[in-house]
Design a protein around this motif. Structure first.
Motif, PDB file in Angstrom:
ATOM      1  N   THR A   2       0.941  -1.144   0.097  1.00 17.76           N
ATOM      2  CA  THR A   2       0.115   0.090   0.108  1.00 17.76           C
ATOM      3  C   THR A   2       0.802   1.438  -0.047  1.00 17.76           C
ATOM      4  N   ARG A   3       2.106   1.109   0.460  1.00 20.11           N
ATOM      5  CA  ARG A   3       2.993   2.328   0.551  1.00 20.11           C
ATOM      6  C   ARG A   3       3.232   2.880  -0.857  1.00 20.11           C
ATOM      7  N   SER A 160      14.207   5.176  -2.432  1.00 18.90           N
ATOM      8  CA  SER A 160      13.752   4.309  -1.222  1.00 18.90           C
ATOM      9  C   SER A 160      14.736   3.053  -1.131  1.00 18.90           C
ATOM     10  N   LEU A 161      14.108   1.987  -0.897  1.00 16.59           N
ATOM     11  CA  LEU A 161      15.242   0.752  -0.700  1.00 16.59           C
ATOM     12  C   LEU A 161      16.210   0.711  -2.084  1.00 16.59           C
ATOM     13  N   GLN A 222       9.543  16.421   4.659  1.00 15.47           N
ATOM     14  CA  GLN A 222       8.440  15.690   5.156  1.00 15.47           C
ATOM     15  C   GLN A 222       8.805  14.324   5.721  1.00 15.47           C
ATOM     16  N   GLU A 223      10.266  14.005   5.414  1.00 20.84           N
ATOM     17  CA  GLU A 223      10.734  12.857   5.857  1.00 20.84           C
ATOM     18  C   GLU A 223      11.410  12.708   7.304  1.00 20.84           C
ATOM     19  N   GLU A 224      11.436  13.846   7.873  1.00 20.15           N
ATOM     20  CA  GLU A 224      12.045  14.415   9.250  1.00 20.15           C
ATOM     21  C   GLU A 224      11.651  13.310  10.133  1.00 20.15           C
ATOM     22  N   LEU A 260       8.381  18.032   0.197  1.00 19.92           N
ATOM     23  CA  LEU A 260       8.272  16.825  -0.368  1.00 19.92           C
ATOM     24  C   LEU A 260       8.318  15.769   0.661  1.00 19.92           C
ATOM     25  N   GLY A 261       7.606  14.702   0.495  1.00 21.33           N
ATOM     26  CA  GLY A 261       7.540  13.451   1.348  1.00 21.33           C
ATOM     27  C   GLY A 261       8.363  12.259   0.796  1.00 21.33           C
TER      28      GLY A 261
END
Length: 281
Positions: A2-3, A160-161, A222-224, A260-261
């Protein structure tokens, strides 16, 4: 899985808007069995609009991870940007899986090293060395044999990964392992993996003989991490650590996209990174 749903919807809409252009594009797909991984991958290949096998022109090659999700939109975007001089003409090679569900599970296996700590509950992990062996030892020679490639200009990019794998490949490069790449683009790499294993490893590289290598890493503001995340590094601290570890050895640039996220950084990172690493002539 779902991500990825939101990004999948957006990317499919964007790709659908350019379906006619896709039909006319020079894109092929093949299945390639990876001896090192003992599994097959879907390899997506997109040639630039001016590619002519009868001419001597050689092109940079961009290897894009998670191709089931990002290949179509990147192929269309690079075509359009190249038309107006905003991006270089490149051969785009997407490394993907049988389908999206397979990608969403098997990327854990291929993009990570070492084996995940138990709290991640990954059923398979730690196979990055095998995946890199496949890319360098099998995929690259196949692409170079079939197409007019500039072997001095190869770029690896992932999110990401897959961004973690890109950063891990850079680490292996700096540690003396031949990777074949001269450029690395990592969007929101999962560097928290195994309690910041990879950033700690990068700090151990004392010297490097690599020249003409560039790396571009980004995160979204927004990844903080939340204050309650014990042991988590702030984005500024992580960026400062990367700069200290890498910038003295290669040409490095890092950005934080403030608004941005995690699932928003990939496309701007890929485009800006390519514009910087492979500037249009």
């Amino acid at each position: 899985m779902t991500r990825y749903v939101t990004s999948v919807i957006v990317l499919l809409i964007m790709a659908g808007c350019s379906s006619e252009a896709d039909k006319q594009s020079k894109t092929t797909v093949m299945r390639l069995y990876a001896k090192a991984v003992a599994d097959s991958f879907s390899i997506f290949i997109h040639l630039p609009a001016d590619y002519n096998p009868e001419q001597s022109t050689k092109y940079p090659v961009v290897y894009l991870l998670d191709a089931n999700l990002y290949f179509d939109v990147m192929a269309v975007t690079l075509n359009k940007y190249a038309e107006v001089g905003l991006a270089p003409n490149v051969i785009l090679v997407g490394i993907g899986y049988k389908d999206f569900p397979a990608m969403d599970s098997l990327r854990n296996r291929d993009d990570t090293y070492p084996v995940a700590i138990p709290e991640y509950e990954m059923s398979t992990s730690g196979g990055a060395d095998k995946f890199l062996s496949f890319i360098h030892g099998q995929l690259m020679p196949a692409i170079d044999q079939q197409y007019r490639t500039d072997t001095t200009k190869r770029v690896l990019m992932g999110h990401s990964l897959a961004g973690y794998f890109t950063a891990y490949t850079l680490y292996r490069d700096l540690a003396g392992t031949a990777t074949g790449f001269s450029g690395y683009i990592a969007a929101s790499p999962s560097l928290h993996y195994n309690h910041y294993y990879l950033p700690e490893q990068l700090k151990t590289i004392k010297d490097s003989t690599r020249v003409n290598v560039k790396a571009y890493f980004t995160f979204g503001g927004q990844e903080e991490p939340e204050p309650r995340d014990s042991g988590a590094l702030s984005l500024q601290a992580l960026m400062a650590q990367l700069t200290a570890s890498v910038s003295q050895k290669i040409t490095y640039q890092g950005d934080i996209y403030s608004n941005l996220g995690h699932m928003d950084t990939q496309l701007p990172t890929f485009i800006k990174g390519l514009q910087w690493i492979l500037p249009s002539e």
